[in-house]
Motif scaffolding. Structure first.
Motif, PDB file in Angstrom:
ATOM      1  N   HIS A   1       0.842  -1.199   0.000  1.00 18.17           N
ATOM      2  CA  HIS A   1       0.000   0.000   0.000  1.00 18.17           C
ATOM      3  C   HIS A   1       0.879   1.252   0.000  1.00 18.17           C
ATOM      4  CE1 HIS A   1      -2.990   2.956   1.241  1.00 18.17           C
ATOM      5  NE2 HIS A   1      -3.922   2.076   0.946  1.00 18.17           N
TER       6      HIS A   1
ATOM      7  N   LEU B   1       0.628   4.157   1.330  1.00 17.93           N
ATOM      8  CA  LEU B   1       0.848   4.810   2.617  1.00 17.93           C
ATOM      9  C   LEU B   1       1.934   4.108   3.424  1.00 17.93           C
ATOM     10  CD1 LEU B   1      -2.759   5.700   3.871  1.00 17.93           C
ATOM     11  CD2 LEU B   1      -0.949   7.310   3.315  1.00 17.93           C
TER      12      LEU B   1
ATOM     13  N   ASP C   1       5.649   5.427   4.623  1.00 14.59           N
ATOM     14  CA  ASP C   1       6.165   5.344   5.998  1.00 14.59           C
ATOM     15  C   ASP C   1       7.544   4.720   6.011  1.00 14.59           C
ATOM     16  OD1 ASP C   1       4.023   6.566   7.132  1.00 14.59           O
ATOM     17  OD2 ASP C   1       3.035   4.743   7.810  1.00 14.59           O
TER      18      ASP C   1
ATOM     19  N   ARG D   1       6.933   5.992  14.624  1.00 16.14           N
ATOM     20  CA  ARG D   1       6.661   5.352  15.907  1.00 16.14           C
ATOM     21  C   ARG D   1       6.390   3.884  15.628  1.00 16.14           C
ATOM     22  NH1 ARG D   1       1.448   5.541  17.901  1.00 16.14           N
ATOM     23  NH2 ARG D   1       1.629   4.868  20.036  1.00 16.14           N
TER      24      ARG D   1
ATOM     25  N   LYS E   1       4.568   0.578  15.153  1.00 16.94           N
ATOM     26  CA  LYS E   1       3.138   0.351  14.927  1.00 16.94           C
ATOM     27  C   LYS E   1       2.947  -0.905  14.110  1.00 16.94           C
ATOM     28  CE  LYS E   1       2.930   3.362  10.874  1.00 16.94           C
ATOM     29  NZ  LYS E   1       2.241   4.485  10.226  1.00 16.94           N
TER      30      LYS E   1
ATOM     31  N   GLU F   1       0.203  -2.381  11.288  1.00 14.94           N
ATOM     32  CA  GLU F   1      -0.952  -2.057  10.462  1.00 14.94           C
ATOM     33  C   GLU F   1      -1.220  -3.183   9.488  1.00 14.94           C
ATOM     34  OE1 GLU F   1      -0.623   2.829  10.494  1.00 14.94           O
ATOM     35  OE2 GLU F   1       0.060   1.715   8.743  1.00 14.94           O
TER      36      GLU F   1
ATOM     37  N   TYR G   1      -2.765  -4.034   5.923  1.00 16.95           N
ATOM     38  CA  TYR G   1      -3.284  -3.565   4.645  1.00 16.95           C
ATOM     39  C   TYR G   1      -3.750  -4.795   3.890  1.00 16.95           C
ATOM     40  CZ  TYR G   1      -1.077   0.940   5.579  1.00 16.95           C
ATOM     41  OH  TYR G   1      -0.725   2.131   6.141  1.00 16.95           O
TER      42      TYR G   1
ATOM     43  N   TYR H   1      -9.989  13.917   4.700  1.00 17.61           N
ATOM     44  CA  TYR H   1      -8.684  13.359   5.049  1.00 17.61           C
ATOM     45  C   TYR H   1      -7.562  14.337   4.723  1.00 17.61           C
ATOM     46  CZ  TYR H   1      -4.284  11.181   3.837  1.00 17.61           C
ATOM     47  OH  TYR H   1      -2.949  10.936   3.704  1.00 17.61           O
TER      48      TYR H   1
ATOM     49  N   GLU I   1      -7.490   3.213   5.662  1.00 21.03           N
ATOM     50  CA  GLU I   1      -6.038   3.333   5.780  1.00 21.03           C
ATOM     51  C   GLU I   1      -5.630   4.791   5.947  1.00 21.03           C
ATOM     52  OE1 GLU I   1      -7.503   1.436   3.642  1.00 21.03           O
ATOM     53  OE2 GLU I   1      -6.671  -0.574   3.889  1.00 21.03           O
ATOM     54  N   TYR I   2      -6.367   5.688   5.266  1.00 17.03           N
ATOM     55  CA  TYR I   2      -5.980   7.094   5.315  1.00 17.03           C
ATOM     56  C   TYR I   2      -6.232   7.710   6.684  1.00 17.03           C
ATOM     57  CZ  TYR I   2      -5.187   6.614   0.391  1.00 17.03           C
ATOM     58  OH  TYR I   2      -4.683   6.213  -0.799  1.00 17.03           O
TER      59      TYR I   2
ATOM     60  N   ARG J   1      -6.553   6.092   9.470  1.00 18.24           N
ATOM     61  CA  ARG J   1      -5.676   5.436  10.438  1.00 18.24           C
ATOM     62  C   ARG J   1      -4.316   6.111  10.442  1.00 18.24           C
ATOM     63  NH1 ARG J   1      -4.854  -0.731   9.255  1.00 18.24           N
ATOM     64  NH2 ARG J   1      -3.447   0.162   7.720  1.00 18.24           N
ATOM     65  N   ASP J   2      -3.907   6.584   9.264  1.00 20.70           N
ATOM     66  CA  ASP J   2      -2.619   7.262   9.158  1.00 20.70           C
ATOM     67  C   ASP J   2      -2.634   8.588   9.940  1.00 20.70           C
ATOM     68  OD1 ASP J   2      -0.070   6.838   7.703  1.00 20.70           O
ATOM     69  OD2 ASP J   2      -0.499   8.866   6.977  1.00 20.70           O
TER      70      ASP J   2
ATOM     71  N   ASP K   1      -2.513   7.809  13.517  1.00 24.37           N
ATOM     72  CA  ASP K   1      -1.168   7.425  13.935  1.00 24.37           C
ATOM     73  C   ASP K   1      -0.311   8.667  14.160  1.00 24.37           C
ATOM     74  OD1 ASP K   1       0.935   5.440  14.279  1.00 24.37           O
ATOM     75  OD2 ASP K   1       1.760   6.325  12.455  1.00 24.37           O
TER      76      ASP K   1
END
Lengths: 323, 323, 323, 323, 323
Positions: A55, A57, A61, A68, A70, A72, A74, B141, B221-222, B224-225, B228
């Motif tokens: 993904h 996003l 990252d 941090r 984490k 996740e 996807y 978002y 997902e967005y 959640r980002d 975060d």
């Protein structure tokens, strides 16, 4: 930088493969491709991101780093960010990062700014094919277990530091300034550890019991074990912080006590000087009629009385602990 | 003040439209009308409130401003209040507000007392029509992401401030008064950030996982980002507050230490003066029989003994760190 | 080291058996084999691990020791790690460990670094066959109950210590340094107890009410009783920590008060010396025209005035509590 | 004391009625009887208790007053206890009480020891019959909203007080004693507000979302709005308490700093006096052979040296900030 | 010691009965036997334990006493341990215990080390047969209500104590030592109350709402009322602890302030003495050429200058608040 790229089937190593061969191996039944990158460039991350259909996003990252910890999900792919902790010189802590993408048939690990690698994890996995045959979830476990075990070394270093400060705290000749400086530095380090371990602890709790992500099925006991280690670390950190708060108060009390002792000494010595000065002052007066002045014993007796009074006073201060 | 009013269809910009054309565009299939106001007057807010059939309580909140961040659902319309944080001169923080109404086919954003606008958000959205085609939720978002990213700049400023105070705290020549003043000011700012970020964090958690409001579907997902990022901010603020509390105690200890050092110096110098004064006092006595007084060496020897005693004492104080 | 190995049926002791006979007895209906090890070697643990088909991770934990208390279920087998607390000389606390594996028809207990054994638990169980007939769960209860009861002895010791420090804290002649040292040591011990009891408390809560592991069925009341004891211990520890935090502040206040009293004394005595010194100084001046100097009463009157002024001052200081 | 007793139907006022007419109006369809008492006697409360068939425990609570805020359901009747807060002279807070009984077709409000009444609430409701037609729940909302809005005035007063203390805290000439006294008083007031607002906040949360008591149906948005105001109040109180705790520490640091400055001044002035005194003492010695004594320049040089040494010392103290 | 043993039917007293008659009455329809023991012997407890078929673990707890408050269900029988609080002389708190066994048709109450009995509870119940006809649950309520009401007397005593300390804290002539001693003692008492009330509060919450034990059916409102009283007590205790923590800090600040004032006084008086001493020293020098010495005005002028300088200084200290 690509470090390793190995294909496994049913836990048994097939071959070291090139990045371009990955798609072929991904389609084998029960295959697992484990790719390890080190301080990867943006291009490498983008390349593998496309290869494994990650993904955007998550790829972002991984590229930006400094995340941090984490966990996740996807779709069926897990994305885990962990921080590594390594003892550094001068009691400092070196913080690195490991990003993991775990799919049904692949593991992509990217480690940045860490000193120690994870070659030993790969070796351990390859020595135990019956466990590695659990698939990508077991690789995830093995990497987490190793990262968390390395936290313990740092924790022990911090425990030693605190013990060292404690001894100095209660010894009479330590420097309160150094103690407070060290306590503050220790506090910073405990917060660092807590920042690294706490979010990972929260993430781990989602890998066993209840609804578990696909790759971690049938590995409950293993992830619970990692969770337990992290719980122990958090407990220790909490106690350390608690003791440290008390130690800071103790240090303050010690400074006050020291101050108090100095005041006592100051008062005592002031008195010891004040007595002869006062007597001398009296016999320095210019009255014409002061019989003592003409006696030949006057001077020695005056000195003697000064001496005796000071000795008596000195013993009294001594007894009451002022000197 | 109306800044923009643009109609989109399937993520592609149709036209800049006038406020009076909005109803026409709202009825197009897959249309999205995005209206941006800046320091809006009560009349403007009321006007758009009627146009989009917003709930009177939400319109009231938008009009009154100075609300706490919050997320409220009025039927299918989301009402989100966010606070903006911008670094101000003299290390201060400038707090503004953004109110968002998000319906199935429209977004109404009202920003008050902010310096930076959100033109870049609109541009970014228009550059990525495949994402903007998700509809109003994606605009929500994009705006949240931008607001939260700007928090990070403030967080970094606060981290720098604390680091700066820390260095001064442990340096010998810093002003304890200035340190305590700066620590208090920093505390205020951390509370401001926490007031702004914490309720937003709580709100964000309701935009992914579990039951999600209509406009935010398929964007898990967005959001959640964003969540975060807010979690990271809250963690940092928490640590800062923790370190700051310790720093305040350290500062107090430093003041006590300073006090203690002054007492030591005071005591030491008092002793250095008391000795010659006492000796001088003794030889100032008026006894007739004081053999030393008539010796030609008496005076120089008296001065010498004063000097020697003071030197010995001075060295002792020096060694024990009192001077 | 193997201490005991006994087979029971329906709560009644069948025989002391050898380790090699265990498999025979395990297959008897309603049988229970209870094996007790003390400071077991790695080989012994491995041996019994295979015999009872224990999970490798649990066996690892038992081998490594120094675990945090925890309760884990591996299929139908419970694995419980408890810490023992025993009063040591010089008010210290001795920490040991008991690891328990509890299956449907066996109990394996391994105790390490503990002083007191659990022979009395076995005797108590054998005296009450109707309770022991509940099976391995009852043995688990009996061992937990005993371990927890021994915590109470340590708790009482800590309560006595705190009471002792409290008395010293408010008595005028106690050493603030000793008080603070003892308070810090007590804090450490409370944290130790809390580390031992808190995770066990969490574990116990999973043994009654809600879903209960197989061996603990029908023993709700018993495990609730252990839970209640642990709740009491945690409550007491919490209060102790709370009082201790206050006691540390009280001690700091006492040091400041002491300091304040010394300052008062210092000031008072300085004044008592300063008066005669000043008067003497005045009559030590060399003016030719000082009528008092030639009066035969001058000297005694000067001395008298010094005395009277000092007495007056002394009484005033006395009344205001400075002396 | 009965203030008002009015009957409404579908939100429209029918008539001011006497207490004895209430039963007649209660039986009208869609009727609402709203009774307001002020500092009611026990007899009045008992009378209306019987009239509306209220539960004896709730009637007892209303009679006794001084209750904690709470929301209780007795069958279909809601019993809500709220506290009112009004600014009092000398920055004090005046606490009153409002007890509400809300049934399907009646509202009984009893206010005790409050200064401001709720006449304006009634007027506002009567001006908006379409809202009042929601029935007794809307009256409940309107009263809660008004009570909570009045809390805000008190909150602002407390914020002003803290700001005022903060300014004094960091100004050089403020009285630390007054600061600490005011901080303590402020703490008391914050606790009062928190006692009043927190239980009401808990109660309000039960009036929207999830299972909602009958009279509050269809008013979700309104009660959520009250809840949001209370959340804001609690947040502000929390921050105030946090800042206040820091302010108390700052004040302590300021006292220590002040003490430290006094010590510096004391030491500096002591040194300035000690030097001439010591020199004078030396030339007050009675040695026969002291050449300086006979020189005509001796006396002026001695005075000059005293002066020069003191000036040098004074400048040094000045530079290092001791004077 | 058996105090009472009474049989009721449908809330109406049948007879005072002997212990041996109990089984007969237990079988009557709608009967209730209420037995009250005071400082019961182990034999008595065992006897009634068998009579009412109580669980051995509960009987053990009743025998051992010194339990923490708790509520346990053994089948259909409730076992409740409550602590009583009674004001004792010298502001101390006397702690007693009441153990209650509540079955469908009996109540067994055992009170230990309490001063006040519960005769008035029995009388109140007998005066209201319509309530007593609810059965054993109502007796349980009536006893809990009385025990909790008595807590309030203790709470009020503690509030008075804190108020008393507060007044002393801010008055200029109070003893900081006494204040700190009283604050510490108050803290201890608050912890005692909290230990007694908190677990009872937790227990009470299980007697209404949700699943309620059999004997408490249809008494929801009553137990909620007890719960509400306990909530109020816990709130008050929490606030008291909070204020007390602040008061301890205030006391420390006051000690520091006092210290600071003493330092100011010390410095001021030292200066007042130092000036004449220095001048006298100067004119005590033995230079041959000191013109002032021979002037007839020299001596009075010297004295005058001492006086004037001291008066000027004294006024300056006075104005700046040092004296």
């Amino acid at each position: 930088m690509l470090i390793n790229c190995v294909a496994y089937q049913n836990g048994i190593k097939l071959a070291d493969i090139g990045a371009e061969q990955i798609p072929d191996y991904l389609h084998l039944p029960d295959a697992l491709v484990w790719v390890a990158l080190h301080d990867a460039s943006d291009e490498e991350i983008s390349h593998f991101g496309e290869l494994f259909a990650l993904h955007p996003l998550a790829v972002d990252d991984a590229r930006n780093g400094h995340q941090r910890p984490k966990l996740e999900e996807y779709g069926d792919i897990l994305f885990l960010v962990m921080k590594t902790l390594e003892p550094d010189k001068d009691n400092a802590i070196h913080v690195g990062e490991v990003d993991l993408f775990v799919g049904a048939n692949f593991v992509l690990s990217i480690r940045n700014r860490t000193r120690k690698g994870f070659q030993n994890v790969r070796e351990r996995c390859e020595r135990e094919p019956h466990l590695l045959s659990h698939g990508s979830g077991f690789v995830l476990y093995a990497l987490m277990d190793t990262v968390v075990d390395r936290y313990l070394a740092v924790i022990h270093q911090l425990e030693d530091e605190l013990e060292d400060i404690e001894i100095r705290l209660f010894s009479k000749n330590s420097s309160a300034r150094r103690n407070i400086t060290d306590l503050y530095a220790l506090k910073r380090k405990l917060i660092t550890v807590s920042h690294v371990a706490l979010p990972l602890h929260e993430a781990t709790a989602r890998l066993y019991g209840g609804r578990v992500p696909r790759p971690c099925h049938h590995l409950n006991e293993y992830f619970r074990d990692v969770d337990d280690h992290l719980a122990r670390i958090m407990h220790t950190v909490e106690s350390q912080r608690d003791m440290l708060a008390t130690a800071i108060q103790v240090n303050l009390a010690m400074i006050s006590l020291d101050e108090s002792n100095i005041s006592k000494k100051l008062a005592a010595y002031a008195a010891l000087f004040a007595i002869p000065t006062m007597i001398a002052g009296i016999y320095g007066m210019n009255f014409t009629h002061m019989p003592e002045l003409n006696s030949p014993l006057g001077y020695p007796l005056a000195l003697l009385s000064m001496l005796i009074l000071d000795i008596l006073l000195w013993r009294r201060f001594r007894r009451s602990g002022w000197l």
